[in-house]
Enzyme design. Structure first.
Site, short mmCIF file in Angstrom:
data_model
loop_
_atom_site.label_atom_id
_atom_site.label_comp_id
_atom_site.label_asym_id
_atom_site.label_seq_id
_atom_site.Cartn_x
_atom_site.Cartn_y
_atom_site.Cartn_z
N ASP A 2 0.80 -1.22 0.00
CA ASP A 2 0.00 0.00 0.00
C ASP A 2 0.83 1.28 0.00
O ASP A 2 1.90 1.32 0.59
CB ASP A 2 -0.84 0.03 1.29
CG ASP A 2 -2.26 -0.31 0.99
OD1 ASP A 2 -2.78 0.19 -0.02
OD2 ASP A 2 -2.83 -1.09 1.76
N ASN A 50 -9.37 -4.99 -6.67
CA ASN A 50 -8.70 -3.97 -7.49
C ASN A 50 -9.27 -3.88 -8.91
O ASN A 50 -9.06 -2.88 -9.60
CB ASN A 50 -7.18 -4.20 -7.56
CG ASN A 50 -6.43 -3.84 -6.30
OD1 ASN A 50 -5.35 -4.36 -6.03
ND2 ASN A 50 -6.97 -2.91 -5.50
C1 FPP Z 1 -1.82 -0.49 -3.57
O1 FPP Z 1 -1.45 0.87 -3.46
C2 FPP Z 1 -1.01 -1.12 -4.62
C3 FPP Z 1 -1.50 -1.74 -5.72
C4 FPP Z 1 -2.95 -1.90 -6.00
C5 FPP Z 1 -0.62 -2.28 -6.77
C6 FPP Z 1 0.70 -2.79 -6.30
C7 FPP Z 1 1.61 -2.91 -7.45
C8 FPP Z 1 2.95 -2.71 -7.42
C9 FPP Z 1 3.71 -2.48 -6.19
C10 FPP Z 1 3.77 -2.71 -8.67
C11 FPP Z 1 3.58 -3.86 -9.56
C12 FPP Z 1 3.79 -5.17 -8.90
C13 FPP Z 1 4.80 -5.99 -9.14
C14 FPP Z 1 4.86 -7.33 -8.51
C15 FPP Z 1 5.89 -5.64 -10.03
P1 FPP Z 1 -2.51 2.00 -3.75
O2 FPP Z 1 -2.53 2.27 -5.21
O3 FPP Z 1 -3.83 1.58 -3.17
O4 FPP Z 1 -1.92 3.22 -3.01
P2 FPP Z 1 -2.75 4.27 -2.13
O5 FPP Z 1 -3.40 3.48 -1.03
O6 FPP Z 1 -1.72 5.22 -1.62
O7 FPP Z 1 -3.75 4.90 -3.06
#
Ligand code: FPP
Length: 237
Positions: A2, A50
């Site tokens: 996150d 998601n």
């Molecule tokens: C949540 O943060 C994160 C995700 C939904 C995606 C995670 C993906 C990666 C770290 C990169 C790709 C993965 C790999 C394995 C290469 P958020 O978008 O909800 O952040 P926020 O809570 O600050 O809005």
């Protein structure tokens, strides 16, 4: 993982650049886990929920995943890391699934560390899928309800060979489980850090592991014994 979005927003950047910085953190943490001798790392990369995100963000994340899988394959092999995945993988776009299957096939013989990507994954969905599978076996007369126990359910999870996690690290200060490995985390230790995922470093990892080393794990028992600390002991439940 996150905090990618907040990391980007704080810098006036589009969210995808937060995810890209998150992918760099993934590389660091995989390397850090290898160096620490951690045998299994599971990353919650894309939850089943998601899919509700804006289509542009989903598309960009899927492109990033393909890029990551292509770019990391040599490194995974050089470090003898086995890649696997959990989730409703059939829902992934064909290029992601194709790349994932290729990377899994080319690393399946490695045993130094298992890196599992949770993709289109939800803990409740995993339990629904396991239940459907078990119900089918009962319907076919290959299983009777009386013999169903914890083992039966564990054996029908997406990756029955994946050990229950000892430590769950939650970034960006969130204090919820968000449908992650609901069955497997029954006795898992939780560690919450305010660090946003893109800022997560090997040092943050070491701090989390050090905190874990001070936990007393009792698995439902009254005392901590050297023999059971660090591993689940069903007899003590
Ligand atoms: C949540 O943060 C994160 C995700 C939904 C995606 C995670 C993906 C990666 C770290 C990169 C790709 C993965 C790999 C394995 C290469 P958020 O978008 O909800 O952040 P926020 O809570 O600050 O809005």
């Amino acid at each position: 993982m996150d905090g990618n979005g907040r990391w980007a927003t704080a810098r006036g950047l589009p969210r995808i650049l937060g995810h890209r910085a998150g992918a760099e953190a993934v590389r660091r943490v995989v390397e850090g886990c290898c160096e620490l001798g951690i045998p299994a790392l599971t990353l919650y990369a894309f939850s089943w929920e998601n899919w509700r995100r804006p289509s542009q963000e989903i598309r960009e994340l899927m492109e990033l995943l393909v890029e990551f899988l292509q770019g990391e394959l040599d490194r995974l092999r050089a470090n003898e890391i086995r890649l696997q995945a959990i989730g409703r993988l059939e829902e992934l776009p064909p290029p992601v699934l194709h790349q994932l299957q290729a990377a899994m096939a080319q690393t399946e013989a490695f045993h130094r560390m298992t890196l599992t990507l949770a993709l289109s994954y939800g803990g409740r969905q995993e339990l629904v899928d396991a239940t459907r599978h078990i119900a089918r076996l009962v319907q076919q007369g290959r299983l009777t309800p009386e013999v169903i126990d914890e083992q039966t359910i564990a054996q029908h999870l997406y990756r029955p060979d994946l050990p229950d996690p000892d430590l769950l690290i939650r970034t960006s200060g969130e204090q919820r489980l968000s449908n992650f490995l609901l069955w497997q985390i029954s006795y898992c230790e939780l560690y919450v850090t305010p660090t946003l995922w893109p800022d997560f470093t090997k040092q943050t990892l070491v701090e989390a592991v050090a905190a874990y080393q001070h936990r007393q794990r009792r698995f439902g028992n009254t005392t901590v014994s050297e023999a059971t600390n660090g591993q689940s002991d069903p007899a003590a439940e």
